[in-house]
Design a protein around this motif. Structure first.
Motif, PDB file in Angstrom:
ATOM      1  N   UNK A  60      50.591  55.672  37.941  1.00 64.39           N
ATOM      2  CA  UNK A  60      49.608  54.780  38.568  1.00 64.39           C
ATOM      3  C   UNK A  60      48.178  55.231  38.258  1.00 64.39           C
ATOM      4  N   UNK A  61      48.011  56.539  38.030  1.00 64.17           N
ATOM      5  CA  UNK A  61      46.659  57.057  37.789  1.00 64.17           C
ATOM      6  C   UNK A  61      46.135  56.652  36.407  1.00 64.17           C
ATOM      7  N   UNK A  62      46.921  56.910  35.354  1.00 61.39           N
ATOM      8  CA  UNK A  62      46.441  56.609  33.998  1.00 61.39           C
ATOM      9  C   UNK A  62      46.208  55.100  33.783  1.00 61.39           C
ATOM     10  N   UNK A  63      47.127  54.217  34.236  1.00 58.21           N
ATOM     11  CA  UNK A  63      46.834  52.787  34.073  1.00 58.21           C
ATOM     12  C   UNK A  63      45.578  52.347  34.835  1.00 58.21           C
ATOM     13  N   UNK A  64      45.353  52.905  36.044  1.00 56.66           N
ATOM     14  CA  UNK A  64      44.146  52.541  36.796  1.00 56.66           C
ATOM     15  C   UNK A  64      42.898  53.008  36.051  1.00 56.66           C
ATOM     16  N   UNK A  65      42.949  54.236  35.526  1.00 52.88           N
ATOM     17  CA  UNK A  65      41.799  54.776  34.796  1.00 52.88           C
ATOM     18  C   UNK A  65      41.563  53.973  33.509  1.00 52.88           C
ATOM     19  N   UNK A  66      42.647  53.593  32.826  1.00 48.79           N
ATOM     20  CA  UNK A  66      42.533  52.751  31.630  1.00 48.79           C
ATOM     21  C   UNK A  66      41.860  51.417  31.982  1.00 48.79           C
ATOM     22  N   UNK A 102      35.828  47.429  39.492  1.00 51.27           N
ATOM     23  CA  UNK A 102      35.435  48.312  40.595  1.00 51.27           C
ATOM     24  C   UNK A 102      36.666  48.751  41.375  1.00 51.27           C
ATOM     25  N   UNK A 103      37.570  47.818  41.672  1.00 50.81           N
ATOM     26  CA  UNK A 103      38.722  48.171  42.497  1.00 50.81           C
ATOM     27  C   UNK A 103      39.655  49.130  41.757  1.00 50.81           C
ATOM     28  N   UNK A 104      39.822  48.949  40.444  1.00 48.20           N
ATOM     29  CA  UNK A 104      40.707  49.873  39.723  1.00 48.20           C
ATOM     30  C   UNK A 104      40.041  51.231  39.485  1.00 48.20           C
ATOM     31  N   UNK A 105      38.719  51.271  39.417  1.00 50.18           N
ATOM     32  CA  UNK A 105      38.034  52.556  39.355  1.00 50.18           C
ATOM     33  C   UNK A 105      38.270  53.330  40.646  1.00 50.18           C
ATOM     34  N   UNK A 106      38.194  52.600  41.755  1.00 52.89           N
ATOM     35  CA  UNK A 106      38.489  53.199  43.058  1.00 52.89           C
ATOM     36  C   UNK A 106      39.913  53.763  43.062  1.00 52.89           C
ATOM     37  N   UNK A 107      40.875  52.976  42.562  1.00 56.08           N
ATOM     38  CA  UNK A 107      42.269  53.434  42.522  1.00 56.08           C
ATOM     39  C   UNK A 107      42.404  54.676  41.642  1.00 56.08           C
TER      40      UNK A 107
ATOM     41  N   UNK B  17      49.593  57.714  46.537  1.00 48.66           N
ATOM     42  CA  UNK B  17      48.993  57.279  45.273  1.00 48.66           C
ATOM     43  C   UNK B  17      49.572  55.926  44.846  1.00 48.66           C
ATOM     44  N   UNK B  18      50.890  55.782  44.951  1.00 46.63           N
ATOM     45  CA  UNK B  18      51.515  54.501  44.598  1.00 46.63           C
ATOM     46  C   UNK B  18      51.083  53.405  45.563  1.00 46.63           C
ATOM     47  N   UNK B  19      50.965  53.758  46.843  1.00 52.76           N
ATOM     48  CA  UNK B  19      50.587  52.773  47.860  1.00 52.76           C
ATOM     49  C   UNK B  19      49.174  52.238  47.618  1.00 52.76           C
ATOM     50  N   UNK B  20      48.236  53.149  47.326  1.00 51.92           N
ATOM     51  CA  UNK B  20      46.851  52.736  47.088  1.00 51.92           C
ATOM     52  C   UNK B  20      46.782  51.819  45.864  1.00 51.92           C
ATOM     53  N   UNK B  21      47.480  52.199  44.780  1.00 50.69           N
ATOM     54  CA  UNK B  21      47.439  51.394  43.567  1.00 50.69           C
ATOM     55  C   UNK B  21      48.064  50.020  43.807  1.00 50.69           C
ATOM     56  N   UNK B  22      49.209  50.017  44.505  1.00 56.09           N
ATOM     57  CA  UNK B  22      49.858  48.749  44.821  1.00 56.09           C
ATOM     58  C   UNK B  22      48.928  47.865  45.649  1.00 56.09           C
ATOM     59  N   UNK B  23      48.243  48.481  46.630  1.00 54.48           N
ATOM     60  CA  UNK B  23      47.319  47.718  47.473  1.00 54.48           C
ATOM     61  C   UNK B  23      46.207  47.114  46.620  1.00 54.48           C
ATOM     62  N   UNK B  24      45.681  47.879  45.660  1.00 53.74           N
ATOM     63  CA  UNK B  24      44.604  47.367  44.797  1.00 53.74           C
ATOM     64  C   UNK B  24      45.116  46.195  43.949  1.00 53.74           C
ATOM     65  N   UNK B  27      45.659  43.179  46.395  1.00 52.78           N
ATOM     66  CA  UNK B  27      44.360  42.655  46.832  1.00 52.78           C
ATOM     67  C   UNK B  27      43.671  41.896  45.708  1.00 52.78           C
ATOM     68  N   UNK B  28      43.769  42.418  44.476  1.00 54.48           N
ATOM     69  CA  UNK B  28      43.137  41.727  43.350  1.00 54.48           C
ATOM     70  C   UNK B  28      43.715  40.329  43.159  1.00 54.48           C
ATOM     71  N   UNK B  29      45.051  40.220  43.281  1.00 56.58           N
ATOM     72  CA  UNK B  29      45.686  38.907  43.144  1.00 56.58           C
ATOM     73  C   UNK B  29      45.193  37.995  44.263  1.00 56.58           C
ATOM     74  N   UNK B  30      45.165  38.538  45.487  1.00 62.66           N
ATOM     75  CA  UNK B  30      44.721  37.753  46.635  1.00 62.66           C
ATOM     76  C   UNK B  30      43.256  37.317  46.487  1.00 62.66           C
ATOM     77  N   UNK B  31      42.374  38.266  46.116  1.00 62.84           N
ATOM     78  CA  UNK B  31      40.945  37.947  45.983  1.00 62.84           C
ATOM     79  C   UNK B  31      40.702  36.903  44.897  1.00 62.84           C
ATOM     80  N   UNK B  32      41.402  37.042  43.755  1.00 60.92           N
ATOM     81  CA  UNK B  32      41.192  36.097  42.657  1.00 60.92           C
ATOM     82  C   UNK B  32      41.599  34.697  43.082  1.00 60.92           C
TER      83      UNK B  32
END
Lengths: 245, 54
Positions: A60-66, A102-107, B17-24, B27-32
């Protein structure tokens, strides 16, 4: 060379129709890739010999950073096209990129902190890679704040585009920070010229996640672009056709 | 199953870590989708107002 395709991309109704048609072709493959990537990353990939199961944060980290970098480059390119050719649609693309990036940078920052604590013994260090990624988040937020702060849409487009284009210098700084300076962060193990430093069972889930996130970005961008184009085209008659249900 | 959720002792880091990424992602799908729905609604309103004015 035939430039019709480029001129057609400047036409809002054409772009809107294209976005409607293309979105599902990105969204569904994205869902498939991410589902397969999660399954193979969490279940099929073997634990790392040093980090055990902790290394799975990679998926999850590398795809978010990418995403944080790829979206920024897309945004800056669109902003530059908008500035040079005064193309409204290009500015709409750039504006659509910012919240996604912005949101993926946060992730990337949060997953990185959660990986740093067990492996480095700290959630945060003012390290070159970490600090430049944080600067990227501020660039996105600054871009969005600047747009929100200028009422005239054309001035907002131009001012924010300049910020986006200037900010692109941060992208190579982030990428090369781990080789230019002493960094806690490891050097790239996939995004490099040599062969990836990972066995296939660990690499495959990562590639699936990277592809899945990239496809997801395309779908999100097209959806947001439709919203931006609609909001910008005040009086155009084609709008009647696309919003009347 | 318990072994899977335990993540070799790293559960407290892997799952958030997985939870935060999943939430992002969600949320992105919802916001768009929300921003498209809003733009469509606003455009429809503008058209209605123009129709009443003319």
């Amino acid at each position: 060379m035939d430039w019709t395709w480029f001129h057609r991309l400047a036409s809002p109704p054409h772009v809107y129709a294209l976005a409607v048609r293309l979105t599902p072709w990105f969204a569904w493959p994205a869902a498939l890739c991410i589902a397969a990537g999660l399954w193979s990353g969490l279940v099929l990939a073997p634990p790392d010999y040093q980090q055990g199961d902790g290394f799975r944060i990679l998926y999850v980290h590398a795809p978010s950073a990418w995403m944080s970098l790829m979206v920024y480059v897309t945004m800056a390119t669109a902003a530059a096209v908008g500035l040079i050719w005064r193309m409204k649609v290009a500015h709409a693309v750039a504006a659509s990129c910012a919240p996604i990036g912005a949101s993926f940078t946060f992730a990337a920052l949060v997953t990185g902190a959660l990986w740093g604590q067990p492996m480095w013994g700290t959630y945060w260090q003012w390290d070159p890679r970490l600090t430049s990624e944080l600067v990227l988040l501020f660039l996105y937020l600054g871009y969005m704040g600047l747009r929100a702060g200028i009422e005239d849409p054309q001035r907002a487009d131009r001012a924010s585009a300049v910020l986006a284009v200037v900010g692109v210098v941060n992208v190579p700084i982030i990428h090369y920070s781990v080789t230019w300076w002493n960094s806690l962060h490891q050097a790239p193990s996939v995004m490099r010229l040599a062969k990836p430093a990972m066995p296939f069972a660990m690499l495959a889930p990562l590639l699936l996640m990277l592809l899945g996130f990239t496809l997801l970005f395309a779908a999100l961008l097209l959806t947001r672009l439709r919203a931006e184009v609609l909001a910008r085209e005040r009086a155009a008659s084609w709008i009647r056709e696309v919003v009347s249900v | 199953m318990k072994e899977f959720f335990d993540m070799g002792g790293y559960a407290a880091f892997v799952w958030p870590a997985y939870l935060v990424t999943l939430a992002v992602v969600v949320l992105n799908i919802f916001w768009a989708r929300r921003s498209l729905a809003r733009s469509r609604r606003d455009a429809r309103r503008r058209l209605q107002m123009q129709g009443e004015a003319s």
